[in-house]
Write a protein that holds these residues in place. Structure first.
Motif, PDB file in Angstrom:
ATOM      1  N   THR A  56       7.229  -0.517  -8.583  1.00 45.02           N
ATOM      2  CA  THR A  56       6.945  -1.859  -8.059  1.00 45.02           C
ATOM      3  C   THR A  56       5.479  -2.190  -8.279  1.00 45.02           C
ATOM      4  N   PRO A  57       5.134  -2.843  -9.403  1.00 43.56           N
ATOM      5  CA  PRO A  57       3.721  -3.194  -9.648  1.00 43.56           C
ATOM      6  C   PRO A  57       3.246  -4.268  -8.682  1.00 43.56           C
ATOM      7  N   LEU A  58       2.007  -4.110  -8.208  1.00 45.83           N
ATOM      8  CA  LEU A  58       1.423  -5.096  -7.296  1.00 45.83           C
ATOM      9  C   LEU A  58       0.852  -6.262  -8.084  1.00 45.83           C
ATOM     10  N   GLU A  59       1.099  -7.481  -7.607  1.00 49.11           N
ATOM     11  CA  GLU A  59       0.627  -8.685  -8.286  1.00 49.11           C
ATOM     12  C   GLU A  59      -0.068  -9.591  -7.274  1.00 49.11           C
ATOM     13  N   PRO A  60      -1.036 -10.390  -7.740  1.00 48.70           N
ATOM     14  CA  PRO A  60      -1.697 -11.336  -6.823  1.00 48.70           C
ATOM     15  C   PRO A  60      -0.705 -12.327  -6.248  1.00 48.70           C
TER      16      PRO A  60
ATOM     17  N   SER B 134      -7.434  -5.143  -2.318  1.00 42.30           N
ATOM     18  CA  SER B 134      -7.777  -6.217  -3.262  1.00 42.30           C
ATOM     19  C   SER B 134      -7.128  -7.540  -2.874  1.00 42.30           C
ATOM     20  N   TYR B 135      -6.098  -7.479  -2.029  1.00 38.92           N
ATOM     21  CA  TYR B 135      -5.342  -8.688  -1.694  1.00 38.92           C
ATOM     22  C   TYR B 135      -5.514  -9.089  -0.236  1.00 38.92           C
ATOM     23  N   THR B 136      -6.588  -8.615   0.404  1.00 35.51           N
ATOM     24  CA  THR B 136      -6.787  -8.898   1.826  1.00 35.51           C
ATOM     25  C   THR B 136      -6.947 -10.388   2.111  1.00 35.51           C
ATOM     26  N   ALA B 137      -7.639 -11.115   1.232  1.00 31.95           N
ATOM     27  CA  ALA B 137      -7.915 -12.532   1.477  1.00 31.95           C
ATOM     28  C   ALA B 137      -6.661 -13.382   1.469  1.00 31.95           C
ATOM     29  N   ASN B 138      -5.649 -12.985   0.697  1.00 27.47           N
ATOM     30  CA  ASN B 138      -4.431 -13.791   0.583  1.00 27.47           C
ATOM     31  C   ASN B 138      -3.229 -12.882   0.317  1.00 27.47           C
ATOM     32  N   PRO B 139      -2.807 -12.118   1.318  1.00 24.49           N
ATOM     33  CA  PRO B 139      -1.698 -11.187   1.093  1.00 24.49           C
ATOM     34  C   PRO B 139      -0.356 -11.911   1.005  1.00 24.49           C
ATOM     35  N   SER B 140       0.509 -11.393   0.174  1.00 19.56           N
ATOM     36  CA  SER B 140       1.863 -11.933   0.062  1.00 19.56           C
ATOM     37  C   SER B 140       2.826 -11.022   0.815  1.00 19.56           C
ATOM     38  N   ILE B 141       4.080 -11.429   0.870  1.00 16.11           N
ATOM     39  CA  ILE B 141       5.094 -10.603   1.525  1.00 16.11           C
ATOM     40  C   ILE B 141       5.215  -9.255   0.817  1.00 16.11           C
ATOM     41  N   GLN B 142       5.025  -9.246  -0.501  1.00 13.41           N
ATOM     42  CA  GLN B 142       5.083  -7.980  -1.251  1.00 13.41           C
ATOM     43  C   GLN B 142       3.997  -7.021  -0.788  1.00 13.41           C
TER      44      GLN B 142
ATOM     45  N   ASP C  35      -4.349  -7.059 -13.031  1.00 18.43           N
ATOM     46  CA  ASP C  35      -4.869  -8.296 -12.438  1.00 18.43           C
ATOM     47  C   ASP C  35      -5.994  -8.917 -13.255  1.00 18.43           C
ATOM     48  N   GLU C  36      -7.104  -8.171 -13.400  1.00 10.35           N
ATOM     49  CA  GLU C  36      -8.248  -8.721 -14.124  1.00 10.35           C
ATOM     50  C   GLU C  36      -8.813  -7.713 -15.111  1.00 10.35           C
ATOM     51  N   ARG C  37      -8.023  -6.724 -15.489  1.00 13.00           N
ATOM     52  CA  ARG C  37      -8.359  -5.737 -16.523  1.00 13.00           C
ATOM     53  C   ARG C  37      -9.521  -4.842 -16.126  1.00 13.00           C
ATOM     54  N   ARG C  38      -9.817  -4.733 -14.837  1.00 17.89           N
ATOM     55  CA  ARG C  38     -10.868  -3.803 -14.411  1.00 17.89           C
ATOM     56  C   ARG C  38     -10.254  -2.441 -14.136  1.00 17.89           C
ATOM     57  N   SER C  39     -10.972  -1.397 -14.535  1.00 20.78           N
ATOM     58  CA  SER C  39     -10.472  -0.031 -14.404  1.00 20.78           C
ATOM     59  C   SER C  39     -10.742   0.496 -12.991  1.00 20.78           C
ATOM     60  N   THR C  40     -10.106   1.603 -12.669  1.00 22.95           N
ATOM     61  CA  THR C  40     -10.259   2.225 -11.357  1.00 22.95           C
ATOM     62  C   THR C  40     -10.859   3.613 -11.501  1.00 22.95           C
ATOM     63  N   THR C  41     -11.919   3.876 -10.749  1.00 27.61           N
ATOM     64  CA  THR C  41     -12.552   5.194 -10.716  1.00 27.61           C
ATOM     65  C   THR C  41     -11.926   6.035  -9.607  1.00 27.61           C
TER      66      THR C  41
END
Length: 410
Positions: free
Chosen positions: A271-275, A315-323, A367-373
């Motif tokens: 289940t990929p997370l999406e904005p 990353s989605y705190t400002a506008n969380p969805s039901i997902q 989301d915006e092509r930024r990598s994760t450390t």
């Protein structure tokens, strides 16, 4: 105050209040004076708390008089504010040394820590709520009081000055750690507001350190630590284990998920997370941000296994969805089956290096092509510091993402 008076436990709360008032009087916290013209005394209130052991049993009823510092005026009633505490990674690193160096550990609590600071500004306060003397006099505060904006800073200055009198040296990387070395051995003090953890390499060194501390303040001796700032500590001859079972159980009970069916992974890989889609404001009346903050502390303190999941959901705190809300509940269901998990430090004779670590990067999210450390450093066969963090810039290749991750870890 009114609520406490109506409870069946009022006799215990009343006794706690009287104990606190006696302490405030003995320490010379204030002086009753006639109210000066053109001054507005700040209000106060009583705060009640039950102190519990790691099993959740009530061991003490505490009452605290708190000044309503929200009414203080910057530049008049206070200048600077800060309240430093020991870094979690520093505490974990020292705990990992216990089995290897056979350190002795004790926990102590400073009685009325903030009341030891001396107030530099002239601050007036109304008499304690419910215990006025029917005069128009007000309290001219001499000592800092809980709730004042500068109380933490003044206590820290007081502690720092007196500890250094006993030849302790402040750790450069963490100002809340003090180290001393003499013929008795090595001693270490870590400070979390008024909670002190004392570490010593010998009984003589521990006794000398305890005597030094008790010569400066009234202390409550708590023996070998079992819990500090919500982290449960179990120490035996060969290992030290830190966990947060009770903390997790409290979260699950609050969310009504204590009996939920557990899952095997923090995130569902299918289940990929999406904005949140444009035009969909999400459900802003939920407890998403609060719950995420509670789990963030858990991820930082004892559970590196949920660090990546919490980082992604943040990353989605400002506008969380039901997902996103459903995925956060998925993390809670994972915790249902793993609430006893923790970090165990042991003496590993096969490991020549005291510290070693691992670093990696996940290239380009959707989301915006930024990598994760992601990195973790280990001592005593257990993790002492870790992080899962979105990189600040977009990497042009996986190699560049790896270099950014390496620089962030170092």
């Amino acid at each position: 105050m009114t609520q406490a008076q109506k409870s069946e436990e009022w006799p215990k709360w009343k006794s706690a209040i009287q104990t606190k008032l006696d302490q405030l009087k003995d320490m010379g916290t204030w002086q009753l004076v006639k109210k000066p013209h053109n001054t507005t005394p700040i209000a106060n209130k009583w705060v009640f708390a039950k102190k519990r052991d790691k099993l959740g049993q009530v061991i003490k009823f505490k009452a605290r008089l708190v000044a309503k510092g929200c009414a203080q005026r910057p530049g008049y009633d206070y200048i600077e504010t800060h309240s430093p505490v020991v870094h979690l990674e520093t505490l974990q690193a020292i705990l990992s040394l216990i089995p290897r160096e056979r350190l002795i550990v004790r926990q102590m609590d400073v009685k009325g820590a903030y009341l030891n600071g001396t107030l530099k500004e002239r601050v007036y306060m109304h008499q304690p709520e419910g215990y006025e003397d029917d005069t128009n006099r007000v309290c001219l505060l001499i000592k800092t009081l809980y709730g004042l904006k500068q109380a933490g800073q003044e206590w820290n200055i007081e502690f720092d000055n007196k500890v250094k009198k006993h030849n302790f040296t402040q750790l450069l990387s963490d100002p809340c750690v003090y180290i001393h070395h003499d013929h008795n051995g090595i001693t270490i003090i870590t400070v979390w507001v008024d909670d002190l953890l004392l570490f010593a390499s010998s009984n003589k060194a521990m006794t000398a350190m305890e005597d030094n501390v008790k010569s400066e303040w009234q202390m409550t001796e708590l023996g070998e630590p079992s819990k500090i700032v919500g982290i449960e500590i179990a120490i035996d001859e060969r290992s030290v284990t830190i966990s947060q079972k009770k903390y997790i159980e409290n979260i699950l009970e609050k969310e009504g998920l204590e009996r939920a069916n557990p899952v095997g992974m923090p995130l569902d890989p299918n289940t990929p997370l999406e904005p949140n889609p444009d035009g969909n404001e999400g459900d802003r009346n939920n407890s998403y941000a609060r719950l995420l903050g509670e789990l963030q502390f858990l991820a930082n303190a004892t559970r590196p296994d949920i660090a990546f999941a919490i980082n992604r959901l943040a990353s989605y705190t400002a506008n969380p969805s039901i997902q996103h809300i459903s995925t956060l509940k998925h993390v809670l269901r994972y915790l249902v089956g793993t609430k006893t998990y923790g970090i165990r430090y042991t003496a590993d004779p096969s490991q020549s290096n005291l510290f070693h670590g691992y670093v990696d990067a996940a290239y380009g999210n959707l989301d915006e092509r930024r990598s994760t450390t992601g990195y973790v450093f280990i001592a005593g066969s257990g993790a002492i510091t870790w992080q899962s963090k979105k990189q600040p810039t977009v990497a042009l290749s996986s190699t560049e993402a790896e270099y950014v991750a390496l620089s962030e870890a170092v």
